[in-house]
Design an enzyme around this catalytic site. Sequence first.
Site, PDB file in Angstrom:
ATOM      1  N   GLY A  17      40.234  46.981  45.220  1.00  0.00           N
ATOM      2  CA  GLY A  17      39.259  45.976  45.666  1.00  0.00           C
ATOM      3  C   GLY A  17      38.713  46.324  47.042  1.00  0.00           C
ATOM      4  O   GLY A  17      39.474  46.656  47.942  1.00  0.00           O
ATOM      5  N   ARG A  78      39.002  50.924  40.293  1.00  0.00           N
ATOM      6  CA  ARG A  78      40.424  50.912  39.918  1.00  0.00           C
ATOM      7  C   ARG A  78      40.518  51.910  38.758  1.00  0.00           C
ATOM      8  O   ARG A  78      40.123  51.583  37.648  1.00  0.00           O
ATOM      9  CB  ARG A  78      40.858  49.517  39.473  1.00  0.00           C
ATOM     10  CG  ARG A  78      40.680  48.432  40.552  1.00  0.00           C
ATOM     11  CD  ARG A  78      41.274  47.117  40.098  1.00  0.00           C
ATOM     12  NE  ARG A  78      40.784  45.982  40.861  1.00  0.00           N
ATOM     13  CZ  ARG A  78      41.280  45.566  42.027  1.00  0.00           C
ATOM     14  NH1 ARG A  78      42.284  46.211  42.569  1.00  0.00           N
ATOM     15  NH2 ARG A  78      40.786  44.505  42.630  1.00  0.00           N
ATOM     16  N   ASP A 109      47.952  48.094  47.155  1.00  0.00           N
ATOM     17  CA  ASP A 109      49.160  48.596  46.483  1.00  0.00           C
ATOM     18  C   ASP A 109      48.862  49.532  45.315  1.00  0.00           C
ATOM     19  O   ASP A 109      49.568  50.518  45.115  1.00  0.00           O
ATOM     20  CB  ASP A 109      50.109  47.452  46.090  1.00  0.00           C
ATOM     21  CG  ASP A 109      49.442  46.380  45.262  1.00  0.00           C
ATOM     22  OD1 ASP A 109      48.221  46.478  45.017  1.00  0.00           O
ATOM     23  OD2 ASP A 109      50.143  45.449  44.836  1.00  0.00           O
ATOM     24  N   THR A 132      42.893  45.804  52.158  1.00  0.00           N
ATOM     25  CA  THR A 132      42.852  44.796  51.088  1.00  0.00           C
ATOM     26  C   THR A 132      42.776  43.415  51.742  1.00  0.00           C
ATOM     27  O   THR A 132      43.448  43.190  52.757  1.00  0.00           O
ATOM     28  CB  THR A 132      44.087  44.852  50.167  1.00  0.00           C
ATOM     29  OG1 THR A 132      44.179  43.617  49.433  1.00  0.00           O
ATOM     30  CG2 THR A 132      45.394  45.012  50.923  1.00  0.00           C
ATOM     31  N   ASP A 134      44.067  40.864  50.644  1.00  0.00           N
ATOM     32  CA  ASP A 134      45.265  40.090  50.274  1.00  0.00           C
ATOM     33  C   ASP A 134      46.391  40.109  51.316  1.00  0.00           C
ATOM     34  O   ASP A 134      47.274  39.263  51.281  1.00  0.00           O
ATOM     35  CB  ASP A 134      45.850  40.606  48.953  1.00  0.00           C
ATOM     36  CG  ASP A 134      44.959  40.291  47.777  1.00  0.00           C
ATOM     37  OD1 ASP A 134      43.977  39.546  47.952  1.00  0.00           O
ATOM     38  OD2 ASP A 134      45.247  40.790  46.668  1.00  0.00           O
ATOM     39  N   ASP A 136      48.921  41.941  51.352  1.00  0.00           N
ATOM     40  CA  ASP A 136      50.197  41.949  50.633  1.00  0.00           C
ATOM     41  C   ASP A 136      50.930  43.289  50.710  1.00  0.00           C
ATOM     42  O   ASP A 136      51.563  43.713  49.749  1.00  0.00           O
ATOM     43  CB  ASP A 136      49.980  41.535  49.162  1.00  0.00           C
ATOM     44  CG  ASP A 136      48.998  42.439  48.453  1.00  0.00           C
ATOM     45  OD1 ASP A 136      48.323  43.246  49.121  1.00  0.00           O
ATOM     46  OD2 ASP A 136      48.900  42.349  47.215  1.00  0.00           O
ATOM     47  N   ARG A 178      46.180  37.427  44.183  1.00  0.00           N
ATOM     48  CA  ARG A 178      46.800  37.536  42.857  1.00  0.00           C
ATOM     49  C   ARG A 178      48.299  37.322  42.925  1.00  0.00           C
ATOM     50  O   ARG A 178      48.870  36.605  42.118  1.00  0.00           O
ATOM     51  CB  ARG A 178      46.520  38.951  42.334  1.00  0.00           C
ATOM     52  CG  ARG A 178      46.118  39.016  40.922  1.00  0.00           C
ATOM     53  CD  ARG A 178      45.805  40.411  40.514  1.00  0.00           C
ATOM     54  NE  ARG A 178      45.715  41.341  41.650  1.00  0.00           N
ATOM     55  CZ  ARG A 178      45.016  42.453  41.623  1.00  0.00           C
ATOM     56  NH1 ARG A 178      44.332  42.766  40.556  1.00  0.00           N
ATOM     57  NH2 ARG A 178      45.001  43.275  42.662  1.00  0.00           N
TER      58      ARG A 178
HETATM   59  O1  F6P Z   1      43.230  42.914  45.597  1.00  0.00           O
HETATM   60  C1  F6P Z   1      42.152  42.249  46.105  1.00  0.00           C
HETATM   61  C2  F6P Z   1      41.620  41.236  45.130  1.00  0.00           C
HETATM   62  O2  F6P Z   1      40.457  40.661  45.694  1.00  0.00           O
HETATM   63  C3  F6P Z   1      42.605  40.141  44.694  1.00  0.00           C
HETATM   64  O3  F6P Z   1      42.737  39.100  45.612  1.00  0.00           O
HETATM   65  C4  F6P Z   1      41.987  39.717  43.396  1.00  0.00           C
HETATM   66  O4  F6P Z   1      42.965  39.147  42.558  1.00  0.00           O
HETATM   67  C5  F6P Z   1      41.476  40.988  42.813  1.00  0.00           C
HETATM   68  O5  F6P Z   1      41.242  41.851  43.910  1.00  0.00           O
HETATM   69  C6  F6P Z   1      40.211  40.863  42.002  1.00  0.00           C
HETATM   70  O6  F6P Z   1      39.913  42.092  41.445  1.00  0.00           O
HETATM   71  P1  F6P Z   1      38.523  42.492  40.811  1.00  0.00           P
HETATM   72  O7  F6P Z   1      37.536  42.697  41.926  1.00  0.00           O
HETATM   73  O8  F6P Z   1      38.806  43.757  40.085  1.00  0.00           O
HETATM   74  O9  F6P Z   1      38.093  41.363  39.938  1.00  0.00           O
END
Ligand code: F6P
Length: 329
Positions: A17, A78, A109, A132, A134, A136, A178
């Site tokens: 992300g 990803r 991660d 990120t 998050d 995390d 998440r």
């Molecule tokens: O890891 C960052 C994040 O924004 C999370 O908070 C969220 O759950 C996820 O990515 C969303 O992913 P995507 O952009 O692939 O929908």
Amino acid sequence: MTKAKKIKKIAVFTSGGDAPGMNAAIRAVVRTAITYGAEVYGVLRGYDGMIYNDFVRLESHDVSNILQRGGTILKSARSMEFKTKEGRKKAYENLQEHEIEALVAIGGDGTFTGAQIFASEYNIPIIGIPGTIDNDLYGSDATIGYDTAMNTVVEAIDRLKDTADSHNRLFFVEVMGRDAGFIALNTGIATGAEGILIPEVETTVNDLKITLKTNLKKGKTSGIIIVAEGDDSGGAYEIARKVKEIDNTYNTRVTVLGHVQRGGAPSLADRLLASRLGFHAVEALFLGKNNLMVGIQNNKAVYVPLEKAIKENSEINPELLRLARVLSI
Ligand code: F6P
């Protein structure tokens, strides 16, 4: 400047992300590496670009005027293919073709899990930069994008509070995270939310109902409940439905802030953090460090093994949980 190891070419990429401040990190990596006398390549779309040979040469002027921009000029993805042995083999062959001797990986991660597997299969030094929203990852007080995302959430909730108050409504606001409740907890305290639901603490609808009932008795007819997307309640819509099922007194609305949280110009804190991390990541490579994530702890650059950064997860501060409870009465 310390000079221990001669590296002629390095590559930098962003993966997972996107997060505001990634561009500032790319700029810092490019300019520090150039200062050390190395050539820099950017890999487009993270590991996918490595597999599909999407490399661009980055000079100092290529990273001019990007410091203040959200997103990532290198794009992000990803990658599913990098999870396979064949994908990683192709990626390594392309790195060899370009004579890349070291990598800087900016991401979270998923990015570091890939980096760690790659480093165990092929002999290529990798330094990770935590990017990120998050927050995390273990090993850095903050990750790139976290501060900006929280400021975006606070601005949105302040606006929601105006309309919640005007209509005597209870808003369930879902924020990203998440597996982690850092954004929810901090923004909840900063906006004076009536309830904060996070994955790290078990949610019972009954507890929430008691809080809401007490609030009603005190004349609080509007409010904000922040729900981290990974909370065990099933998300903001689900928890709003459950609350309504047992108590229909409140006029409820649900707002999911979603990817709005990932965009926008990085805050000062994120620009500074990203610049420092980019600089220290490259210095680490030139000092011969490998398979580590660079972080900032107590205002100092530190290095933690990638494995530790992924597995040990930062912990929610119990003091903040208590504080949130006390201040929301
Ligand atoms: O890891 C960052 C994040 O924004 C999370 O908070 C969220 O759950 C996820 O990515 C969303 O992913 P995507 O952009 O692939 O929908």
